[in-house]
Enzyme design. Sequence first.
Site, mmCIF file in Angstrom:
data_model
loop_
_atom_site.group_PDB
_atom_site.id
_atom_site.type_symbol
_atom_site.label_atom_id
_atom_site.label_comp_id
_atom_site.label_asym_id
_atom_site.label_seq_id
_atom_site.Cartn_x
_atom_site.Cartn_y
_atom_site.Cartn_z
ATOM 1 N N ASP A 38 40.139 62.959 19.882
ATOM 2 C CA ASP A 38 39.349 63.489 20.986
ATOM 3 C C ASP A 38 37.947 63.866 20.506
ATOM 4 O O ASP A 38 37.787 64.821 19.753
ATOM 5 C CB ASP A 38 40.030 64.733 21.573
ATOM 6 C CG ASP A 38 39.284 65.281 22.770
ATOM 7 O OD1 ASP A 38 39.569 64.845 23.909
ATOM 8 O OD2 ASP A 38 38.386 66.135 22.574
ATOM 9 N N TYR A 81 29.373 66.167 20.869
ATOM 10 C CA TYR A 81 29.781 66.617 19.527
ATOM 11 C C TYR A 81 28.941 65.927 18.444
ATOM 12 O O TYR A 81 28.941 66.362 17.292
ATOM 13 C CB TYR A 81 31.269 66.327 19.237
ATOM 14 C CG TYR A 81 32.277 66.969 20.175
ATOM 15 C CD1 TYR A 81 31.897 67.935 21.091
ATOM 16 C CD2 TYR A 81 33.620 66.600 20.122
ATOM 17 C CE1 TYR A 81 32.831 68.497 21.958
ATOM 18 C CE2 TYR A 81 34.558 67.167 20.985
ATOM 19 C CZ TYR A 81 34.147 68.104 21.898
ATOM 20 O OH TYR A 81 35.070 68.655 22.752
ATOM 21 N N HIS A 127 32.643 65.859 31.119
ATOM 22 C CA HIS A 127 32.897 66.997 30.221
ATOM 23 C C HIS A 127 32.908 68.344 30.963
ATOM 24 O O HIS A 127 33.642 69.255 30.599
ATOM 25 C CB HIS A 127 31.812 67.008 29.128
ATOM 26 C CG HIS A 127 32.201 67.690 27.866
ATOM 27 N ND1 HIS A 127 31.798 67.279 26.631
ATOM 28 C CD2 HIS A 127 32.972 68.770 27.630
ATOM 29 C CE1 HIS A 127 32.309 68.064 25.704
ATOM 30 N NE2 HIS A 127 33.022 68.990 26.288
ATOM 31 N N LYS A 153 33.665 61.938 26.005
ATOM 32 C CA LYS A 153 33.282 62.667 27.219
ATOM 33 C C LYS A 153 31.793 62.513 27.487
ATOM 34 O O LYS A 153 30.998 62.452 26.546
ATOM 35 C CB LYS A 153 33.609 64.163 27.068
ATOM 36 C CG LYS A 153 34.987 64.445 26.503
ATOM 37 C CD LYS A 153 35.312 65.924 26.419
ATOM 38 C CE LYS A 153 36.557 66.153 25.570
ATOM 39 N NZ LYS A 153 36.316 66.215 24.128
#
Length: 287
Positions: free
Chosen positions: A44, A49, A107, A74
């Site tokens: 994930d 990120y 997200h 996401k």
Amino acid sequence: MNDLVLNNGVKMPQLGFGVFQMDQADECQRAVEEAIGVGYRLIDTAATYGNEASVGRAIKNSHISRDHFFITSKLWVSDFQGDKPTEAIDRSLKQLGSDYLDLYLLHMPYGDVFNAWRALEQAYHAGKIRAIGVSNFTADQLMNLELFNDVKPAVNQIEINPWNQRELLKRFCEQQDVQVEAWAPFAEGQNHLFTNPILSQIAQAHQKQVGQVVLRWLMQRGIVTIPKSVHRQRMVENFDIFDFQLNADEMKMIESLNLRRSFFFDPRDPAAIKSIVGGGRPGANQD
Ligand SMILES: NC(=O)c1ccc[n+]([C@@H]2O[C@H](COP(=O)([O-])OP(=O)(O)OC[C@H]3O[C@@H](n4cnc5c(N)ncnc54)[C@H](OP(=O)(O)O)[C@@H]3O)[C@@H](O)[C@H]2O)c1
């Protein structure tokens, strides 16, 4: 390892590996390579990120065929408008070195959600994404999205841990045939989770660790989860949860720990929304 079947027939592993707050490219790649070695196949990540490329390299280096993995990423809110979602999906695919994603999520439930969702629908119909879903959506937001679009979200990824069990939202998602996925299953250790006396007592009874009890509790509630660790020993521990069963009393004891509050953010709190949209990190402790 359990697989669950999403509302469009796609299979999803119930236990995966999260890579939030793995900011260093080499550390993230090393951690994902180790996680794959331990047996994790669901990874994930998220555009925000900044580590999709590291995840992609780790998958490539594994020499395991792509169809054995379940890769989630996401779309961040700054890419919800205009043509940005389609561009961002292509960017995620390029970073991950893959021509498809297994699951792609909105997200956050903020900004031009409908525009973003319709871009995800298009990518889904084009075969670029096997399942599309949302994250941090409340019941009303989920219903609104469902009522005015063609493709129903397959997944809602929300915070769930012993302090914030989200029973009502979980039940609503189940009624809608939307798979619930728990982020921060350990609440990132907040509120002394790993030394909690009740969780420790249950762990001792099974000769397991507290983290394993929490993950087992989520498995038994039919929830997908994605614990994060940069330590191999913990990756092994978090993956070793399929040889024991919590009984009804133990499940009730964990239920009693519910504080019905987040140690991160409340998705309906205007100040939290302003901070997240303004660049605050989703899921990072806001205290
Ligand atoms: N959709 C969203 O808005 C959202 C928000 C947050 C997170 N997520 C996703 O959910 C994933 C998991 O959530 P999270 O990373 O926030 O938190 P988490 O999995 O609840 O907790 C991770 C923390 O627990 C520690 N840990 C892991 N296993 C342990 C064990 N067995 N014993 C003791 N400590 C342990 C880790 O330390 P070490 O790494 O040092 O081992 C890390 O500090 C993320 O990585 C991300 O993929 C999504």
